[in-house]
Motif scaffolding. Structure first.
Motif, short mmCIF file in Angstrom:
data_model
loop_
_atom_site.label_atom_id
_atom_site.label_comp_id
_atom_site.label_asym_id
_atom_site.label_seq_id
_atom_site.Cartn_x
_atom_site.Cartn_y
_atom_site.Cartn_z
N THR A 195 0.83 -1.21 0.00
CA THR A 195 0.00 0.00 0.00
C THR A 195 0.86 1.27 0.00
O THR A 195 0.70 2.14 -0.86
N ALA A 196 1.79 1.36 0.96
CA ALA A 196 2.61 2.56 1.04
C ALA A 196 3.60 2.66 -0.11
O ALA A 196 3.80 3.74 -0.68
N GLN A 197 4.23 1.55 -0.46
CA GLN A 197 5.22 1.60 -1.55
C GLN A 197 4.55 1.87 -2.89
O GLN A 197 5.12 2.57 -3.73
N SER A 198 3.36 1.34 -3.09
CA SER A 198 2.62 1.64 -4.32
C SER A 198 2.26 3.11 -4.37
O SER A 198 2.32 3.75 -5.43
N LEU B 283 -3.98 5.53 -1.07
CA LEU B 283 -3.19 4.41 -0.59
C LEU B 283 -2.55 4.72 0.76
O LEU B 283 -2.38 3.82 1.59
N TRP B 284 -2.20 5.99 1.00
CA TRP B 284 -1.70 6.36 2.32
C TRP B 284 -2.78 6.13 3.37
O TRP B 284 -2.49 5.63 4.46
N SER B 285 -4.00 6.49 3.04
CA SER B 285 -5.11 6.27 3.97
C SER B 285 -5.32 4.78 4.23
O SER B 285 -5.56 4.36 5.37
N LEU B 286 -5.21 3.98 3.19
CA LEU B 286 -5.34 2.53 3.34
C LEU B 286 -4.21 1.99 4.21
O LEU B 286 -4.42 1.09 5.03
N ALA B 287 -3.01 2.55 4.06
CA ALA B 287 -1.88 2.12 4.89
C ALA B 287 -2.11 2.47 6.36
O ALA B 287 -1.76 1.69 7.25
N ALA C 119 6.77 5.74 6.16
CA ALA C 119 7.39 7.02 6.50
C ALA C 119 7.83 7.77 5.25
O ALA C 119 7.66 8.99 5.13
N ASN C 120 8.37 7.03 4.28
CA ASN C 120 8.83 7.62 3.03
C ASN C 120 7.67 8.26 2.26
O ASN C 120 7.77 9.39 1.77
N LEU C 121 6.54 7.54 2.17
CA LEU C 121 5.37 8.08 1.47
C LEU C 121 4.85 9.32 2.20
O LEU C 121 4.50 10.31 1.56
N THR C 122 4.81 9.26 3.53
CA THR C 122 4.30 10.39 4.30
C THR C 122 5.15 11.64 4.08
O THR C 122 4.62 12.75 3.88
#
Length: 357
Positions: free
Chosen positions: A196-199, A244-248, A285-288
């Motif tokens: 989720t986050a990496q996508s 996807l961030w929300s899903l994570a 953390a990277n996505l955020t």
């Protein structure tokens, strides 16, 4: 921060080369372990971490060493690009090959399922993010190669994320019907953060690259020559990345609740699956942090920094405990046991278990 990044990069590179060489030697001396690991329902999944480990080296080599420090110029960048293509091929082999083996060779059950089923398919989303990183650096030298990289990244993240969402749905069914995984297997509840986050990170990079690369000034494609195509794609990608961030975040809440409930009822010693806590939380953390730049948001910036520090502390804990177990050699006899580790073929030798761990 750059010096810290370089320290971890060279440590990562040393360990990656060392254990790749040891694995090649082991498979050369004991060729039967290769088949045994493929037939093992747990170790065959963790084998897919190999190409994902390589992508961490690719990303830092591009963004820090080549772009920030200017090392190697275009020649070094093209070398990393070639390494990425090899990584893409291995990731595809892990995804389609291991999933095929799961359906034809392994004996699985819903009750014995863990989130480790995601490992073969998340290799594609991780490789897609590296494609976005490379495309951003390649643009100044060859916009065509950058566009090809982005197009491949779109394919990879589409296939990987689609399969991952299917598996996450099955995993939620398993949790509702059979409850939380027992013992140390509860640590796998963080693994859904990976796809989720990496996508989300990969899609965010894809949007930024299309915004920069489009419109093209040559060819006959109306879509690629459209003045609004890049902006539109970027807007859609930002929305998907936030989704996807929300899903994570949902996955994090369920993971913390699950671990809290499990730890209250039972205790289990430190073992290698603890390493599964690092990568999923790191990519979140990277996505955020990247979303904080996209939205110019203090909330995302502070949250991303706090989560990155927390992930670093987890890494320090897991690494120190691992070194201690290496020192007294207990880690080499540890078995990544699995209640569903029986295969339709030969059992896994103890030597293969210690090597794959």
């Amino acid at each position: 921060m750059k010096i810290l990044a370089l320290f971890f990069f060279f440590l990562n590179l040393f360990l990656f080369v060392l254990f790749t060489a040891l694995t090649i030697i082991r498979f050369t001396l004991y060729p039967h372990t290769w088949i045994s690991i493929l037939h093992h329902t747990t170790l065959s999944l963790y084998m897919c971490c190999f190409p994902m480990g390589a992508t961490t080296l690719i990303n830092v080599a591009v963004e820090v060493i080549n772009v920030d420090y200017g090392f190697g110029g275009p020649g070094f960048l093209y070398f990393i690009w070639a390494v990425w293509w090899v990584d893409v091929a291995i990731s595809m082999l892990c995804c389609w090959g291991v999933v095929h083996i799961m359906t034809t060779t392994h004996t699985h059950s819903l009750q014995a399922m863990t989130a480790a089923w995601l490992l073969p398919v998340v290799t594609l989303t991780v490789a897609a993010s590296s494609g976005g990183v490379l495309a951003r650096a390649l643009e100044q030298y060859s916009p065509l190669k950058a566009l090809i990289s982005v197009a491949v990244a779109v394919f990879l993240v589409t296939v990987g994320l689609t399969l991952a969402l299917m598996i996450i749905t099955i995993y939620l069914l398993r949790l509702i019907v059979h409850g939380l995984p027992p013992g140390h297997k509860i640590l796998s509840v963080f693994l859904p953060l990976g796809p989720t986050a990496q996508s989300g990170y990969a899609i965010l990079l894809i949007g930024q690259n299309f915004k920069s690369l489009l419109p093209l000034d040559h060819g006959t494609s109306e879509f690629l020559r459209s003045g609004s195509a890049g902006e539109t794609i970027n807007t859609v990608c930002v929305c998907i990345a936030f989704l996807l961030w929300s899903l994570a975040v949902m996955c994090i809440v369920f993971a913390l609740l699950g671990i809290h409930d499990s730890v209250r009822q039972t205790r289990f010693p430190f073992m290698l699956p603890f390493w599964g806590l690092v990568f999923p939380n790191g990519v979140f953390a990277n996505l955020t942090i990247n979303l904080s730049v996209t939205f110019d948001s203090s909330f995302f910036r502070v949250l991303g920094a706090i989560y990155a520090i927390a992930t670093l502390l987890v890494w320090i804990f897991v690494a120190s405990r691992t070194v201690a177990l290496v020192y007294d050699r207990t880690i080499f006899v540890e078995s990544m046991d699995d209640d569903n580790s029986t295969a339709k073929h030969e059992p896994l030798p103890s030597s293969a278990t210690s090597m794959a761990g």
